[in-house]
Structure formats: C-alpha cells, structure tokens
Scaffold this motif. Structure first.
Motif, PDB file in Angstrom:
ATOM      1  N   GLU A   7      -1.376 -24.476   0.954  1.00 58.34           N
ATOM      2  CA  GLU A   7      -1.023 -23.804  -0.353  1.00 58.34           C
ATOM      3  C   GLU A   7       0.432 -23.328  -0.394  1.00 58.34           C
ATOM      4  O   GLU A   7       1.014 -23.207   0.719  1.00 58.34           O
ATOM      5  CB  GLU A   7      -1.778 -22.905  -0.908  1.00 58.34           C
ATOM      6  N   ALA A   8       1.188 -23.251  -1.508  1.00 56.25           N
ATOM      7  CA  ALA A   8       2.441 -22.722  -1.439  1.00 56.25           C
ATOM      8  C   ALA A   8       2.234 -21.257  -1.100  1.00 56.25           C
ATOM      9  O   ALA A   8       1.356 -20.586  -1.013  1.00 56.25           O
ATOM     10  CB  ALA A   8       2.927 -22.356  -2.848  1.00 56.25           C
TER      11      ALA A   8
ATOM     12  N   TYR B 107       2.372 -22.852   5.561  1.00 58.21           N
ATOM     13  CA  TYR B 107       2.618 -23.996   6.075  1.00 58.21           C
ATOM     14  C   TYR B 107       2.098 -24.434   7.255  1.00 58.21           C
ATOM     15  O   TYR B 107       1.336 -23.633   7.816  1.00 58.21           O
ATOM     16  CB  TYR B 107       4.124 -24.192   6.315  1.00 58.21           C
TER      17      TYR B 107
ATOM     18  N   VAL C 128       7.836 -20.321   1.020  1.00 59.08           N
ATOM     19  CA  VAL C 128       7.462 -21.935   1.198  1.00 59.08           C
ATOM     20  C   VAL C 128       7.059 -22.165  -0.480  1.00 59.08           C
ATOM     21  O   VAL C 128       6.299 -21.715  -1.318  1.00 59.08           O
ATOM     22  CB  VAL C 128       6.108 -22.235   1.779  1.00 59.08           C
ATOM     23  N   PRO C 129       7.865 -22.994  -1.115  1.00 60.65           N
ATOM     24  CA  PRO C 129       7.795 -23.140  -2.567  1.00 60.65           C
ATOM     25  C   PRO C 129       6.699 -24.122  -3.195  1.00 60.65           C
ATOM     26  O   PRO C 129       6.255 -23.843  -4.364  1.00 60.65           O
ATOM     27  CB  PRO C 129       9.324 -23.709  -2.976  1.00 60.65           C
ATOM     28  N   GLY C 130       6.038 -24.991  -2.310  1.00 60.29           N
ATOM     29  CA  GLY C 130       5.024 -25.745  -2.764  1.00 60.29           C
ATOM     30  C   GLY C 130       4.088 -26.280  -1.992  1.00 60.29           C
ATOM     31  O   GLY C 130       4.249 -25.632  -0.560  1.00 60.29           O
ATOM     32  N   LYS C 131       3.207 -26.873  -2.323  1.00 58.32           N
ATOM     33  CA  LYS C 131       1.969 -27.455  -1.121  1.00 58.32           C
ATOM     34  C   LYS C 131       2.581 -28.381  -0.096  1.00 58.32           C
ATOM     35  O   LYS C 131       3.563 -28.993  -0.524  1.00 58.32           O
ATOM     36  CB  LYS C 131       0.922 -28.093  -2.221  1.00 58.32           C
TER      37      LYS C 131
ATOM     38  N   GLN D 266       8.584 -23.035   6.809  1.00 63.79           N
ATOM     39  CA  GLN D 266       9.085 -21.978   5.924  1.00 63.79           C
ATOM     40  C   GLN D 266      10.694 -22.042   5.920  1.00 63.79           C
ATOM     41  O   GLN D 266      11.287 -22.340   7.071  1.00 63.79           O
ATOM     42  CB  GLN D 266       8.558 -20.638   6.632  1.00 63.79           C
TER      43      GLN D 266
ATOM     44  N   GLU E 276       6.141 -17.271  -2.145  1.00 57.67           N
ATOM     45  CA  GLU E 276       6.347 -18.899  -2.636  1.00 57.67           C
ATOM     46  C   GLU E 276       8.051 -18.851  -3.133  1.00 57.67           C
ATOM     47  O   GLU E 276       8.548 -20.029  -3.434  1.00 57.67           O
ATOM     48  CB  GLU E 276       5.848 -18.925  -4.069  1.00 57.67           C
ATOM     49  N   LYS E 277       8.549 -17.759  -3.503  1.00 55.12           N
ATOM     50  CA  LYS E 277      10.149 -17.848  -3.901  1.00 55.12           C
ATOM     51  C   LYS E 277      10.608 -16.261  -3.304  1.00 55.12           C
ATOM     52  O   LYS E 277      10.093 -15.513  -2.966  1.00 55.12           O
ATOM     53  CB  LYS E 277      10.211 -18.094  -5.220  1.00 55.12           C
TER      54      LYS E 277
END
Length: 366
Positions: free
Chosen positions: A95-96, A99, A117-120, A125, A140-141
């Motif tokens: 998941e976002a 990693y 980590v912005p996305g799946k 990282q 995520e941001k």
C-alpha cells in the motif's frame, strides 16, 4: 512385472495407463497419492511439487505464490509486493506509505518519518525534499514547512528559525532579517524598526539609540552620533538638541553638554567650546553665559580669571572692567579697593601712590 504374464500395482507417486509397460513417476508440478493410480494429478494453484514422483503437493511458503496449476516451484513475490500467507495464489502490492525493497517479501516495510511512498507497489521510500517534512511513519506525501521554519532533506520535522532569522513557507534554510528590521512576535516575521531604534542584519530585536546618539527615520540599520555642539540624553532619541548657553560639547556622541569652566563662558547655543573671560572680566562659577565686569576699585589683569582683585592701598580704578589699578597722584591717598583717591586735608601732603597724608613740615604749608 518381473515375471512372465505378471502385472504389478504402481506405488504412490507413480501411475500407469492401461497397457503400460512400466509405472511412470509423477512429473514436477504433479502428484499421485494412492497406490495403483492410472493417472497423475496437477498441483492446484497455491501449491507446488518439486522434482518427480511426488505423492502430494506442498503449499507455497510465505513470500511465494502459485497463480496456476501444475507449478513445480512457487513464484517469488516481486519487489514492491508481498505474500503473508502460505498457499497463496497471488502476490499483493504494498500500500501507499509502505514498500518492499527485495523479492520474496512476507510483509511491507513502513516508510520512516522524513520519507514518503506516494502509491502502491513501491520498492523504495523517498526522502522529503528540503523545505518539507513528514512527521509520522507510513506517510504517503510530505508537508510544506510553515513560515518561520526550515528543513533539510528527509526531515521528520521543521526547525524554527533562530533569533533574527526568517523564512517563507517551504524553505530549506532561514535567512537573516535584513538591516533595519528585526524578528517580530510572529513566526518568520521581520518588523521594521521605528524612529529612535535600529537593527543590523540578523538582529533579534531593534536596539534603542544609545545616549549621545540618534536615529531619525524608520528602518535604520545604524545609529548616528550627535555632532559636536549638541547632545542626546537618555536612549531612543530621534534627534539631538543643541547645547544651551553656558554649556558646550567639544566631541561627537555626547549624552550631556559640559558646563563652561570657571573663568569661561558660552554665550550662544550649540557651542563646541567655552571662551576665556578677557582681562577686566571674570566668572566665579561654572556654566556662565557671560563674564562679569570687575567693579570700580577692583581689577582683573589676566584672561580666564574666576575672581576680581581689590586695588592696593594708594591705588584706584575708577571704571568698571579695569585690567589694572592706577597710583593715586601727589596730594591724594586711597585705601584698599578704592574707586578714587581722596585729597589730603589742609596742612597735609602725600607722595604719589600714598595710602595716607602727612602734616607739612615746620616752615612749609600746603
């Protein structure tokens, strides 16, 4: 079988179709469980069978999966994916905020504070950019640092600017407040110094002008010295005042004017020095705006005198402001401090400069 006309039963892990000359071992990805089997079975999805002659299939281990049937070996989960159960038929993308950096992961790693980590399906990282931060793990941001703070790359928090510094939102470094401004009460605020105060570059506060100095405009970066002939008492002055009569300031930057010395005077405002009294005049104290004229019967014979002196007996000074006394003429006399000489009485006489008269000798008359 070994004997003529003998048919032997195939054992577990082997099979034989009708009319076979020999038992065949189950192929990789297949199994034969009972004795006397006529065919092999494919391993179901989620399981595998390595090598040949297997009697059963083994479930895929953690970190591996088998999406189809008859798999000899389970597939290793790709980077950015994981398998957290045995017998899995598929891998799952991280998941976002998480990693997996390597293959065969059983779980995903949570992004550290200061990273995101912005996305799946990520395999790494990423550190926050300078001027940004992420306070929590699994972000995520990143967020932008607010006004009055800064951050380096991969920072879990923003650092407040120091005294005399400021920054805009999203800054990687704080900058000094410019000259004429100092840090205010609000974050990142640099306020303009008012009249009577100043600030050099990077000052934490505006400083009041010191005694003997002044600041006449807003936003000043330095204080100015009062010129000679003027002064500024106390602090925070916006202008200097001229010295009053009787006082002077010989140097720049004086907080208070100096009183004229004894025997001297200052007769105008804004003087840079005092002036010695001329002969015939005097000043008996400090701070005189003019000299006193010596009285009749007195004299002052030098400059800068702080007193007048009486004429000696036998002398006089008829006018004020005399710088010397004169001798009394023949036939007159005087006592100390006399403004004039007194004529001798009838039958008396005196020499010049006498302090008294004497009777005429026998055989002489006035």
């Amino acid at each position: 079988g070994a004997g003529p006309g003998e048919c032997i039963e195939c054992t577990k892990g082997n099979y034989a179709e009708a009319g076979a000359s020999e038992c065949l071992s189950a192929e990789p990805g297949h199994f034969v469980k009972p004795d006397g089997a006529s065919r092999q079975e494919a391993c179901p999805a989620g399981k595998h069978a390595s090598g040949s002659g297997n009697t059963e299939c083994a479930p895929c281990e953690l970190g591996k999966f088998a999406a189809t049937k008859d798999v000899p070996e389970c597939h290793v989960a790709q980077k950015g994916h994981y398998v957290d159960d045995e017998g899995a038929t598929e891998e799952t993308a991280c998941e976002a905020g998480t990693y997996a950096s390597g293959e065969g992961s059983r779980e995903c790693t949570v992004a550290n504070a200061g990273y995101f980590v912005p996305g799946k399906g990520a395999d790494h990282q990423t550190g926050c950019n300078p001027g940004e931060f992420s306070a929590a793990a699994a972000s995520e941001k990143c967020s932008v640092c607010p006004v009055g703070t800064s951050s380096e790359a991969a920072s879990p928090s923003c650092t407040s600017c120091g005294a005399g510094e400021t920054s805009e939102a999203g800054s990687s470094v704080c900058k000094k407040c410019p000259a004429g401004r100092a840090k205010g009460a609000g974050p990142g605020e640099c306020i303009q110094c008012k009249q009577g105060s100043y600030a050099e570059s990077g000052a934490s506060e505006c400083s009041s002008a010191k005694p003997g100095h002044f600041v006449e405009s807003d936003g000043a970066s330095r204080q100015e010295q009062c010129p000679a002939g003027s002064h500024a008492s106390g602090s925070g002055n916006t202008a200097c005042a001229p010295c009053q009569a009787g006082k002077f300031a010989s140097n720049k930057g004086m907080a208070d004017c100096v009183r004229a010395r004894r025997g001297h005077y200052v007769d105008a405002e804004g003087a840079t020095k005092d002036t010695a009294c001329e002969p015939g005049e005097y000043a008996f104290g400090e701070g005189f705006s003019g000299c006193l004229a010596a009285n009749a019967g007195y004299f002052v014979d030098e400059k800068g005198a702080d007193h007048q002196t009486r004429c000696n007996p036998g002398e006089f000074s008829a006018a004020a402001a005399s710088d010397e006394c004169s001798k009394c003429p023949v036939g007159t006399f005087s006592s100390e401090g006399s403004p004039s000489c007194t004529p001798c009485d009838a039958g008396e006489s005196s020499a010049a400069g006498s302090d008294s008269c004497e009777e005429c000798e026998a055989g002489r008359a006035k």
